[in-house]
Scaffold this active site. Sequence first.
Site, PDB file in Angstrom:
ATOM      1  N   GLY A  15      -2.002  18.784   1.953  1.00 47.04           N
ATOM      2  CA  GLY A  15      -1.193  18.773   0.745  1.00 47.04           C
ATOM      3  C   GLY A  15      -1.867  18.085  -0.440  1.00 47.04           C
ATOM      4  O   GLY A  15      -2.782  17.268  -0.280  1.00 47.04           O
ATOM      5  N   ARG A  19       3.113  14.001  -6.510  1.00 50.00           N
ATOM      6  CA  ARG A  19       3.942  12.876  -6.951  1.00 50.00           C
ATOM      7  C   ARG A  19       3.169  11.563  -7.016  1.00 50.00           C
ATOM      8  O   ARG A  19       3.649  10.588  -7.584  1.00 50.00           O
ATOM      9  CB  ARG A  19       5.159  12.731  -6.025  1.00 50.00           C
ATOM     10  N   LYS A  26      -3.929  12.516  -2.021  1.00 47.84           N
ATOM     11  CA  LYS A  26      -2.952  11.568  -1.485  1.00 47.84           C
ATOM     12  C   LYS A  26      -3.428  10.884  -0.218  1.00 47.84           C
ATOM     13  O   LYS A  26      -3.330   9.655  -0.075  1.00 47.84           O
ATOM     14  CB  LYS A  26      -1.617  12.273  -1.218  1.00 47.84           C
ATOM     15  N   GLU A 166      15.740  21.495   7.194  1.00 47.41           N
ATOM     16  CA  GLU A 166      15.145  20.831   6.038  1.00 47.41           C
ATOM     17  C   GLU A 166      16.233  20.464   5.032  1.00 47.41           C
ATOM     18  O   GLU A 166      17.266  21.134   4.922  1.00 47.41           O
ATOM     19  CB  GLU A 166      14.108  21.736   5.377  1.00 47.41           C
ATOM     20  N   ASN A 239       4.709   9.478  -0.540  1.00 51.48           N
ATOM     21  CA  ASN A 239       4.738  10.538  -1.544  1.00 51.48           C
ATOM     22  C   ASN A 239       4.486  10.035  -2.959  1.00 51.48           C
ATOM     23  O   ASN A 239       4.222  10.833  -3.848  1.00 51.48           O
ATOM     24  CB  ASN A 239       6.080  11.271  -1.496  1.00 51.48           C
ATOM     25  N   ASN A 388     -30.578 -31.728  -1.612  1.00 53.74           N
ATOM     26  CA  ASN A 388     -29.532 -31.829  -2.625  1.00 53.74           C
ATOM     27  C   ASN A 388     -30.029 -31.213  -3.928  1.00 53.74           C
ATOM     28  O   ASN A 388     -31.079 -31.608  -4.447  1.00 53.74           O
ATOM     29  CB  ASN A 388     -29.145 -33.287  -2.875  1.00 53.74           C
ATOM     30  N   ALA A 391     -26.771 -31.031 -10.349  1.00 60.21           N
ATOM     31  CA  ALA A 391     -25.796 -30.266 -11.129  1.00 60.21           C
ATOM     32  C   ALA A 391     -26.476 -29.447 -12.220  1.00 60.21           C
ATOM     33  O   ALA A 391     -27.515 -29.832 -12.760  1.00 60.21           O
ATOM     34  CB  ALA A 391     -24.777 -31.213 -11.744  1.00 60.21           C
TER      35      ALA A 391
END
Length: 485
Positions: A15, A19, A26, A166, A239, A388, A391
């Site tokens: 399909g 929608r 889908k 259906e 859907n 280490n 920074a």
Amino acid sequence: MSANRPAAVVVLAAGEGTRMKSSTPKVLHAICGRSLVGHVVAASRELDPEHLVVVVGHAREQVGGHLAEIDPDVRTAVQHEQNGTGHAVRMGLEELGNSGVTLDGTVIVVCGDTPLLTGETLKKLGDTHAADGNAVTVLSAEVPDSTGYGRIVRDENTGAVTEIVEHKDATDAQRAIREINSGVFAFDAQLLTDALGKVRTDNSQGEEYLTDVLGILREAGHRVGAAVADDHREILGINNRVQLAEARRLLNERLLHRAMLDGVTVVDPATTWVDVSVTFEPDATVHPGTQLLGATHVAAHAEVGPDSRLKDTSVGEGASVSFTVADGAKVGPGASVGPYAYLRPGTDLGPKAKAGTYVEMKNATIGEGTKVPHLSYVGDATIGEFTNIGAASVFVNYDGESKHHTTVGSHCKTGSDNMFVAPVTVGDGAYTAAGSVITKDVPPGSLAVARGQQRNIEGWVARKRPGSAAAQAASAAGQESDGEQ
């Protein structure tokens, strides 16, 4: 191998799904790390069917390509025109027949947009079908709102299934029925093949309804039964985007429920999202606002979150990851990450190592006990043990055309605001001074200083910025100094 191993499973995925209002087919929309059709294929594989065929139609090249990626053994059949579910199943059986397959046994038919359907429920359907000796068994469910679904109509005296109507074709009395058709069936293979040739198209849609097979087989004297799903939410079809989100929530709840029962602490399930491929060890902890995606693994006594997003990332035993984004990274046992860190693909953080606040790493191997505490970028680098990094350091790995590698040894101490211009090596036990731009290799045990000498120009502010706040402050400070003398 199951005693009730089906001869085939046919997945209906042809399909368009208009929608969804999407350029994506889908069945390729994803929830919890897997496409809708991928969830159905995975559940079907739990039955160990002899053959698994997916009927494709809309965007068949795209859907077929996806199927080849997730399950190379899946067969595909093409429904060139969407002429109904009966026609789609017929295309699937013809594909098998044209390949020389003769079906003998049970054929399970499932929909490609039911991602919550479990292998356990499909096994129950197959077992009921075999135990009751049915020609066809429908998986049904009692739902709070049956609008839009095909209704299961039963014989008032025997409870046998007489037909499925259906929604568009149902009477008002039939629309009041809450037991619905899930679109999932178990058929006797030979009887299904024969009955599909007798399905007519005299309905409101002019299509071949698979549900009409039930009436055809019943009129021929065959037994039609039903297996009621334990949880009606399993049969939910997708859907639109609203239903997609609802299914995602339900599946996420299921995954977290299972994890918690297996010993994982999920502090706030409402704000925690996981993919089906995520794994945990007992005593892992997940804090609020966390997304765990792909092949992520969280080991025992590790803590992830809050507000973290990890994809394809392993977190070692006892490690801590907070306020972090990680993709394709490895966090070693006892390591610490964050807050506000970004670990990109190829990052391998060793045991008890640290990637601290506002640290970004990429394609970097960090040794045991090494710390990159804050405000730094480490890319294309190898750092040894117990080093280490100061920074605001940057590993300058890109020269505008190519990436280059930096190596920093073990037990090094590098200063703040360092630039390591790759390719460059800092030897074991070496130091680098704050503010240095390291462009040459540093021998082991050396101190590298790569910065200009400081000089002070007396009186510059008074001459260049007369009357400014800075000049006034300097003048006041000078007067105070003179007074003290």
